[in-house]
Design a protein around this motif. Structure first.
Motif, PDB file in Angstrom:
ATOM      1  N   MET A  71      51.916  51.116  63.464  1.00  0.00           N
ATOM      2  CA  MET A  71      51.998  51.003  62.233  1.00  0.00           C
ATOM      3  C   MET A  71      53.324  50.328  61.725  1.00  0.00           C
ATOM      4  N   ASP A  72      53.204  49.469  60.907  1.00  0.00           N
ATOM      5  CA  ASP A  72      54.606  48.740  60.592  1.00  0.00           C
ATOM      6  C   ASP A  72      54.683  49.110  58.864  1.00  0.00           C
ATOM      7  N   ASN A  73      55.781  48.808  58.199  1.00  0.00           N
ATOM      8  CA  ASN A  73      55.653  48.910  56.832  1.00  0.00           C
ATOM      9  C   ASN A  73      55.606  47.530  56.088  1.00  0.00           C
ATOM     10  N   SER A  74      54.894  46.467  56.894  1.00  0.00           N
ATOM     11  CA  SER A  74      54.922  45.161  56.097  1.00  0.00           C
ATOM     12  C   SER A  74      53.773  45.091  55.130  1.00  0.00           C
ATOM     13  N   GLY A  75      52.732  46.111  55.192  1.00  0.00           N
ATOM     14  CA  GLY A  75      51.592  46.220  54.162  1.00  0.00           C
ATOM     15  C   GLY A  75      51.555  47.453  53.799  1.00  0.00           C
ATOM     16  N   SER A  76      50.517  48.061  53.245  1.00  0.00           N
ATOM     17  CA  SER A  76      50.173  49.146  53.066  1.00  0.00           C
ATOM     18  C   SER A  76      49.079  49.694  53.781  1.00  0.00           C
ATOM     19  N   ASP A 121      54.887  58.673  70.125  1.00  0.00           N
ATOM     20  CA  ASP A 121      55.933  57.970  69.904  1.00  0.00           C
ATOM     21  C   ASP A 121      55.761  56.312  69.691  1.00  0.00           C
ATOM     22  N   ARG A 122      54.842  56.148  69.146  1.00  0.00           N
ATOM     23  CA  ARG A 122      54.154  54.831  68.655  1.00  0.00           C
ATOM     24  C   ARG A 122      54.151  53.815  69.584  1.00  0.00           C
ATOM     25  N   ARG A 123      53.777  54.067  70.919  1.00  0.00           N
ATOM     26  CA  ARG A 123      53.600  53.092  72.099  1.00  0.00           C
ATOM     27  C   ARG A 123      51.976  52.984  72.037  1.00  0.00           C
ATOM     28  N   ASP A 144      48.611  52.762  73.214  1.00  0.00           N
ATOM     29  CA  ASP A 144      47.655  53.330  74.564  1.00  0.00           C
ATOM     30  C   ASP A 144      46.537  53.717  74.136  1.00  0.00           C
ATOM     31  N   TYR A 145      45.441  53.665  74.934  1.00  0.00           N
ATOM     32  CA  TYR A 145      44.214  54.081  74.717  1.00  0.00           C
ATOM     33  C   TYR A 145      43.793  55.222  75.328  1.00  0.00           C
ATOM     34  N   ILE A 146      44.577  56.093  76.013  1.00  0.00           N
ATOM     35  CA  ILE A 146      44.300  57.090  76.856  1.00  0.00           C
ATOM     36  C   ILE A 146      44.550  58.336  76.175  1.00  0.00           C
ATOM     37  N   GLU A 147      45.912  58.465  75.841  1.00  0.00           N
ATOM     38  CA  GLU A 147      46.603  59.345  74.965  1.00  0.00           C
ATOM     39  C   GLU A 147      46.893  59.151  73.709  1.00  0.00           C
ATOM     40  N   VAL A 148      45.864  58.915  72.966  1.00  0.00           N
ATOM     41  CA  VAL A 148      45.613  58.455  71.603  1.00  0.00           C
ATOM     42  C   VAL A 148      46.229  59.652  70.451  1.00  0.00           C
ATOM     43  N   ASN A 149      47.306  59.361  69.770  1.00  0.00           N
ATOM     44  CA  ASN A 149      47.595  60.111  68.631  1.00  0.00           C
ATOM     45  C   ASN A 149      46.888  59.550  67.408  1.00  0.00           C
ATOM     46  N   TYR A 150      46.897  58.348  67.192  1.00  0.00           N
ATOM     47  CA  TYR A 150      46.297  58.060  65.833  1.00  0.00           C
ATOM     48  C   TYR A 150      46.095  56.293  66.290  1.00  0.00           C
ATOM     49  N   PHE A 151      44.973  55.917  65.604  1.00  0.00           N
ATOM     50  CA  PHE A 151      44.454  54.529  65.583  1.00  0.00           C
ATOM     51  C   PHE A 151      44.658  53.759  64.486  1.00  0.00           C
ATOM     52  N   THR A 152      45.025  52.325  64.583  1.00  0.00           N
ATOM     53  CA  THR A 152      44.897  51.560  63.220  1.00  0.00           C
ATOM     54  C   THR A 152      44.012  50.598  63.546  1.00  0.00           C
ATOM     55  N   LEU A 153      43.280  50.182  62.412  1.00  0.00           N
ATOM     56  CA  LEU A 153      42.346  49.149  62.243  1.00  0.00           C
ATOM     57  C   LEU A 153      42.757  47.929  61.488  1.00  0.00           C
ATOM     58  N   VAL A 154      42.691  46.760  61.907  1.00  0.00           N
ATOM     59  CA  VAL A 154      43.193  45.514  61.179  1.00  0.00           C
ATOM     60  C   VAL A 154      41.957  44.825  60.955  1.00  0.00           C
ATOM     61  N   PRO A 155      41.658  44.717  59.871  1.00  0.00           N
ATOM     62  CA  PRO A 155      40.405  44.113  59.376  1.00  0.00           C
ATOM     63  C   PRO A 155      40.452  42.492  59.624  1.00  0.00           C
ATOM     64  N   PHE A 213      34.928  42.595  61.190  1.00  0.00           N
ATOM     65  CA  PHE A 213      35.299  43.475  62.190  1.00  0.00           C
ATOM     66  C   PHE A 213      36.577  44.022  62.131  1.00  0.00           C
ATOM     67  N   VAL A 214      37.020  45.025  62.888  1.00  0.00           N
ATOM     68  CA  VAL A 214      38.539  45.497  62.881  1.00  0.00           C
ATOM     69  C   VAL A 214      38.950  45.318  64.216  1.00  0.00           C
ATOM     70  N   LEU A 215      40.083  45.028  64.348  1.00  0.00           N
ATOM     71  CA  LEU A 215      41.099  45.141  65.576  1.00  0.00           C
ATOM     72  C   LEU A 215      41.351  46.544  65.920  1.00  0.00           C
ATOM     73  N   ILE A 216      41.090  47.284  66.862  1.00  0.00           N
ATOM     74  CA  ILE A 216      41.561  48.633  67.132  1.00  0.00           C
ATOM     75  C   ILE A 216      42.628  48.862  67.913  1.00  0.00           C
ATOM     76  N   LYS A 217      43.755  49.296  67.488  1.00  0.00           N
ATOM     77  CA  LYS A 217      44.937  49.635  68.302  1.00  0.00           C
ATOM     78  C   LYS A 217      45.004  51.035  68.241  1.00  0.00           C
ATOM     79  N   GLY A 218      45.321  51.673  69.324  1.00  0.00           N
ATOM     80  CA  GLY A 218      45.606  52.984  69.748  1.00  0.00           C
ATOM     81  C   GLY A 218      46.901  53.335  70.053  1.00  0.00           C
ATOM     82  N   TYR A 219      47.736  54.308  69.414  1.00  0.00           N
ATOM     83  CA  TYR A 219      48.910  54.670  69.756  1.00  0.00           C
ATOM     84  C   TYR A 219      49.336  56.200  69.910  1.00  0.00           C
TER      85      TYR A 219
END
Length: 96
Positions: free
Chosen positions: A1-6, A34-36, A38-49, A25-31
């Protein structure tokens, strides 16, 4: 996640808003914690529409249909499992 949007938590209402806005669609990113990415040890996901999938094979990543059962399940139980955030770009500010 970055601070460029809401950043918006995924709920049934926010998912419906994406559908109503024409996103398909949504682009799925797992983090990790420490914000790397990763799709194995996921702490949170972001969805980019996105409205359309990229045609360039070099830009193919993990996308999910906005109507998928998994997104509806995540939206129905936003406090269970990993945190899911929708990254929304804010429209550019016009300078006169």
């Amino acid at each position: 996640m970055d601070n460029s949007g809401s950043d918006i938590r995924l709920t049934q209402q926010s998912l419906q808003h994406l559908k109503d806005s024409g996103f398909r669609f949504v682009l799925i990113k797992g983090y990790t914690t420490d914000r790397r990415i990763d799709y194995i040890e996921v702490n949170y996901f972001t969805l980019v529409p996105v409205k359309d999938l990229p045609e360039d094979p070099n830009k193919k990543e993990i996308y999910e249909s906005i109507d998928s059962d998994i997104l509806m399940q995540w939206a129905s139980f936003p406090d269970d499992g990993a945190k899911v955030i929708i990254e929304m770009e804010l429209p550019p500010v016009k300078v006169n």
